[in-house]
Design a protein around this motif. Structure first.
Motif, PDB file in Angstrom:
ATOM      1  N   ILE A 180       0.929  -0.992   0.201  1.00 48.35           N
ATOM      2  CA  ILE A 180      -0.197  -0.510  -0.095  1.00 48.35           C
ATOM      3  C   ILE A 180       0.660   1.071   0.279  1.00 48.35           C
ATOM      4  O   ILE A 180       1.734   1.232   1.254  1.00 48.35           O
ATOM      5  N   SER A 213     -10.805   1.095  -5.127  1.00 49.72           N
ATOM      6  CA  SER A 213     -10.111  -0.210  -3.957  1.00 49.72           C
ATOM      7  C   SER A 213      -8.887   1.348  -3.521  1.00 49.72           C
ATOM      8  O   SER A 213      -7.975   0.976  -2.334  1.00 49.72           O
ATOM      9  N   CYS A 214      -9.033   2.403  -3.926  1.00 50.33           N
ATOM     10  CA  CYS A 214      -8.513   3.747  -3.496  1.00 50.33           C
ATOM     11  C   CYS A 214      -9.237   4.246  -2.104  1.00 50.33           C
ATOM     12  O   CYS A 214     -10.610   4.707  -2.053  1.00 50.33           O
ATOM     13  N   LYS A 243      -4.264   6.252  -0.100  1.00 49.04           N
ATOM     14  CA  LYS A 243      -3.920   5.154   0.551  1.00 49.04           C
ATOM     15  C   LYS A 243      -4.224   4.119  -0.901  1.00 49.04           C
ATOM     16  O   LYS A 243      -5.852   3.513  -1.801  1.00 49.04           O
ATOM     17  N   PRO A 283      -3.480   1.275  -4.007  1.00 54.82           N
ATOM     18  CA  PRO A 283      -2.463  -0.216  -3.386  1.00 54.82           C
ATOM     19  C   PRO A 283      -1.228   0.463  -4.732  1.00 54.82           C
ATOM     20  O   PRO A 283      -1.169   0.662  -6.318  1.00 54.82           O
ATOM     21  N   GLU A 284      -0.541  -0.767  -5.098  1.00 59.20           N
ATOM     22  CA  GLU A 284       0.715  -1.289  -5.673  1.00 59.20           C
ATOM     23  C   GLU A 284       0.035  -0.703  -7.547  1.00 59.20           C
ATOM     24  O   GLU A 284       0.198  -0.176  -7.875  1.00 59.20           O
ATOM     25  N   GLU A 285      -0.366  -1.543  -7.610  1.00 63.14           N
ATOM     26  CA  GLU A 285      -1.908  -1.878  -8.392  1.00 63.14           C
ATOM     27  C   GLU A 285      -2.229  -0.886  -9.389  1.00 63.14           C
ATOM     28  O   GLU A 285      -2.385  -0.693 -10.612  1.00 63.14           O
ATOM     29  N   LYS A 309      -1.116   2.389  -8.418  1.00 59.04           N
ATOM     30  CA  LYS A 309      -0.611   3.457  -8.324  1.00 59.04           C
ATOM     31  C   LYS A 309       0.478   4.418  -9.566  1.00 59.04           C
ATOM     32  O   LYS A 309      -0.064   5.168  -9.577  1.00 59.04           O
TER      33      LYS A 309
END
Length: 204
Positions: A2, A28-29, A45, A47-49, A51
């Motif tokens: 995250i 999802s953010c 916040k 997630p990596e996917e 970004k």
């Protein structure tokens, strides 16, 4: 992983249509407003996917003042509770040796969160100690309210005192140093006082 993003807009507000598009496009953010020392900014916040897509969206909407860092370098909500549960040392301020109770004790980040967010030397210091999270109990120390406010985001001598302050012998050395300093001042006053007094009598 995250990621945390901080979005700075100065005195301007993010347009409502941009915020709604951001929230709808990336469910999802999570994004929320934060009141900081220089005004309100937005924090999210991510997630990596998501970004790269979020970065592209923000740049496309002229929100280019961003700071990104891993969530492990952000302050969490339960670091104080975790410290109290794991701490078995003396209930004294690590910076001034004042006696504390659980009620008035504050928990301070030895390497400040603000410094860890920026990376660089502060984050490298933590990594060299094997610490990968700024809220690790090894980076937390007991502090009185006064010292915690005075320290703020400083390091330097505050960091050294935070490390050495857990050893009782350190405070004995500090006390001896203070006594020696006071004795030295009095000795200088006596020596120079006699000289000036003799000079005064000579000129009468």
């Amino acid at each position: 992983m995250i990621w945390i993003v901080e979005i700075y807009t100065g005195k301007k507000k993010i347009p409502e249509y941009v915020l709604s598009s951001l929230v709808n496009k990336f469910p999802s953010c999570t994004f929320y407003a934060v009141s900081g020392p220089y005004g309100i900014y937005w924090k999210g916040k991510v997630p990596e996917e998501d970004k790269k897509d979020v970065q592209h969206f923000l740049r496309r909407n002229w929100l280019r003042r961003q700071r990104w860092y891993e969530s492990s370098w952000d302050r969490n909500s339960n670091y104080r509770q975790a410290f109290i549960q794991n701490y078995s040392g003396p209930m004294r301020c690590r910076y001034c040796n004042r006696k504390l109770t659980k009620k008035d004790m504050e928990v301070d980040h030895l390497v400040p969160v603000a410094r860890a967010k920026k990376g660089g030397f502060a984050r490298q210091m933590l990594k060299e100690e094997g610490i990968a999270n700024v809220n690790d109990v090894r980076n937390l120390v007991p502090s009185c309210r006064r010292c915690n406010r005075r320290k703020g985001t400083k390091m330097g001598t505050w960091y050294i005192r935070g490390i050495l302050g857990k050893y009782p012998v350190y405070w004995k050395i500090v006390l001896i140093g203070k006594i020696f300093f006071i004795f030295l001042i009095f000795a200088l006053l006596i020596v120079f006082g006699k000289q000036y007094y003799a000079l005064f009598l000579h000129n009468i």
